[in-house]
Write an enzyme that holds these catalytic residues in place. Sequence first.
Site, PDB file in Angstrom:
ATOM      1  N   SER A  29     -28.440  11.414 -40.992  1.00  0.00           N
ATOM      2  CA  SER A  29     -29.040  11.984 -42.194  1.00  0.00           C
ATOM      3  C   SER A  29     -29.283  10.583 -43.087  1.00  0.00           C
ATOM      4  O   SER A  29     -28.664   9.828 -43.360  1.00  0.00           O
ATOM      5  CB  SER A  29     -28.017  12.727 -43.047  1.00  0.00           C
ATOM      6  OG  SER A  29     -28.209  12.947 -44.395  1.00  0.00           O
ATOM      7  N   ASP A  37     -34.610  20.918 -44.769  1.00  0.00           N
ATOM      8  CA  ASP A  37     -33.855  21.722 -45.591  1.00  0.00           C
ATOM      9  C   ASP A  37     -34.520  22.129 -46.888  1.00  0.00           C
ATOM     10  O   ASP A  37     -34.819  23.273 -47.140  1.00  0.00           O
ATOM     11  CB  ASP A  37     -32.810  20.759 -46.186  1.00  0.00           C
ATOM     12  CG  ASP A  37     -31.427  20.676 -45.545  1.00  0.00           C
ATOM     13  OD1 ASP A  37     -31.321  21.490 -44.264  1.00  0.00           O
ATOM     14  OD2 ASP A  37     -30.745  19.697 -45.456  1.00  0.00           O
ATOM     15  N   ARG A  74     -30.886   9.520 -58.150  1.00  0.00           N
ATOM     16  CA  ARG A  74     -30.939  10.928 -58.616  1.00  0.00           C
ATOM     17  C   ARG A  74     -30.988  11.253 -59.913  1.00  0.00           C
ATOM     18  O   ARG A  74     -31.718  12.270 -60.033  1.00  0.00           O
ATOM     19  CB  ARG A  74     -29.558  11.214 -57.983  1.00  0.00           C
ATOM     20  CG  ARG A  74     -29.296  11.182 -56.459  1.00  0.00           C
ATOM     21  CD  ARG A  74     -30.322  12.273 -55.619  1.00  0.00           C
ATOM     22  NE  ARG A  74     -30.192  12.152 -54.372  1.00  0.00           N
ATOM     23  CZ  ARG A  74     -31.066  11.601 -53.344  1.00  0.00           C
ATOM     24  NH1 ARG A  74     -31.895  10.888 -53.982  1.00  0.00           N
ATOM     25  NH2 ARG A  74     -30.750  11.584 -52.243  1.00  0.00           N
ATOM     26  N   ASP A  98     -24.366  13.821 -54.259  1.00  0.00           N
ATOM     27  CA  ASP A  98     -25.911  14.270 -54.852  1.00  0.00           C
ATOM     28  C   ASP A  98     -25.902  15.394 -55.608  1.00  0.00           C
ATOM     29  O   ASP A  98     -26.518  15.307 -56.787  1.00  0.00           O
ATOM     30  CB  ASP A  98     -26.915  13.949 -53.645  1.00  0.00           C
ATOM     31  CG  ASP A  98     -27.078  12.751 -53.228  1.00  0.00           C
ATOM     32  OD1 ASP A  98     -26.695  11.853 -53.927  1.00  0.00           O
ATOM     33  OD2 ASP A  98     -27.514  12.575 -52.128  1.00  0.00           O
TER      34      ASP A  98
HETATM   35  N1  ARG Z   1     -22.964   8.251 -49.896  1.00  0.00           N
HETATM   36  C1  ARG Z   1     -24.116   7.746 -50.492  1.00  0.00           C
HETATM   37  C2  ARG Z   1     -24.028   8.270 -51.972  1.00  0.00           C
HETATM   38  O1  ARG Z   1     -23.061   9.200 -52.120  1.00  0.00           O
HETATM   39  C3  ARG Z   1     -25.236   8.034 -49.675  1.00  0.00           C
HETATM   40  C4  ARG Z   1     -25.667   9.369 -49.609  1.00  0.00           C
HETATM   41  C5  ARG Z   1     -27.009   9.437 -48.766  1.00  0.00           C
HETATM   42  N2  ARG Z   1     -27.332  10.850 -48.710  1.00  0.00           N
HETATM   43  C6  ARG Z   1     -27.946  10.967 -47.216  1.00  0.00           C
HETATM   44  N3  ARG Z   1     -28.474  12.079 -47.061  1.00  0.00           N
HETATM   45  N4  ARG Z   1     -27.849  10.339 -46.556  1.00  0.00           N
HETATM   46  O2  ARG Z   1     -24.589   7.676 -52.838  1.00  0.00           O
END
Ligand code: ARG
Length: 416
Positions: A174, A13, A94, A123
């Site tokens: 992912s 990405d 983040r 995110d």
């Molecule tokens: N659901 C989790 C969060 O919102 C993890 C997201 C992880 N992202 C990923 N690309 N696997 O913090």
Amino acid sequence: MQKVVLAYSGGLDTSVAIKWIQEKYNMEVVTLTVDVGANDRDLNSIRERALEIGAVEALVRDVKEEFVKYFIWPALQAGAIYEGEYPMATALARPLIAWNLVQIARQEGASAVAHGCTGKGNDQVRFDISVNVLAPDLKIIAPVREWRMTRDEEIKYAHQKNIPLQDVSKKHYSVDQNLWGRSVEAGVLEDPWNEAPEDAYAWTAGPETQPNEPQYLEIDFERGIPVALDGERLDGVTLINRLNELGGKHGVGRIDHLENRLVGIKSREIYEAPGAVILHKAHNWLEDMTMTKEAARFKTKVAAEYADLVYNGLWFSPLHQDLAAFVASSQRYVTGTVRVKLFKGTVAKAGSKSPKSLYNFALATYDTGDQYNHEASTGFINIFGLSLRNQSQIQLAGSTQEQMLSLASPEEPEKQ
Ligand code: ARG
């Protein structure tokens, strides 16, 4: 030409995003790769790839120490576990990445920052809100949210534009990972009836390969912060890495969470967080020993609020400042040692001790040395139960034993 600083992971990405931003926005792209720990990636080759694709500059920043000091330790002290299951490795990183994007944007005189988040996740919210707070003037570009390409179209685009990619074929999950844990989603995990396959896990051993001998471990805390393992003082990064390794070996820290995203979607996530799980448990056990009942009860409520606000991207908020102040203050007696036992996917308490322990042998013992005032108990119960005795005499006088047993009221409300 205007400049944008892109948070760059080296994946498909964000690699495609370098080219796409140049074409769509006609801006110079500076990439920033932030090292938040536990990365299996070669940061140098990530840098080179960014330059090869066309970044004017490719920066790498090691922020592991800041991550531990300002994010992981406060979250541990707070007991911040989202919905009782997720220690929030991704959510905690983040705002720190956003903060670094803003620093570099200022340093480079950029007018925008960019990230590779989709429009469906948490995110994007965490990045956007953090950047809005830290630098309201900066524009935010989110190519993946804007371009609406499928994965195959992205790969096609990459080939057309000569974007060098690695291992795009074998990627069926992912994954996001850092020092505090590993988050895995998508692929076969999207059917919640599917058991997570072993290949979803990378840090933790499955039942087949876990040792048959338990491992004991002593963790020293000072004011709620872990400072030593088995008596050896360690910096935070080393301590967490070591626990991830030891816990992972024994299969500790596997979490299968069907969670509520902020954007209204339920999502099935697999997490591996051996260090976080061990430390949260140990920390909690030490609080059991050193906090009064009232303080501990109140802190549990704060922990839930704290976890929600971190998960929801409100790190840089006044409510967080206020809760953080409470949490920091609450930790002044949380000093001591917890002995844990890692075995077959579990972390059990083996013992705890503290110079500030509120556990009082003379009060607790059933043996000689008992100083508890037994007679005072009857007086206490007399007053504590007064209101119910009063209620029983007045309102339950006509109840049968049967009604008492089933908690039925003799005064059935009239049906209309
Ligand atoms: N659901 C989790 C969060 O919102 C993890 C997201 C992880 N992202 C990923 N690309 N696997 O913090």
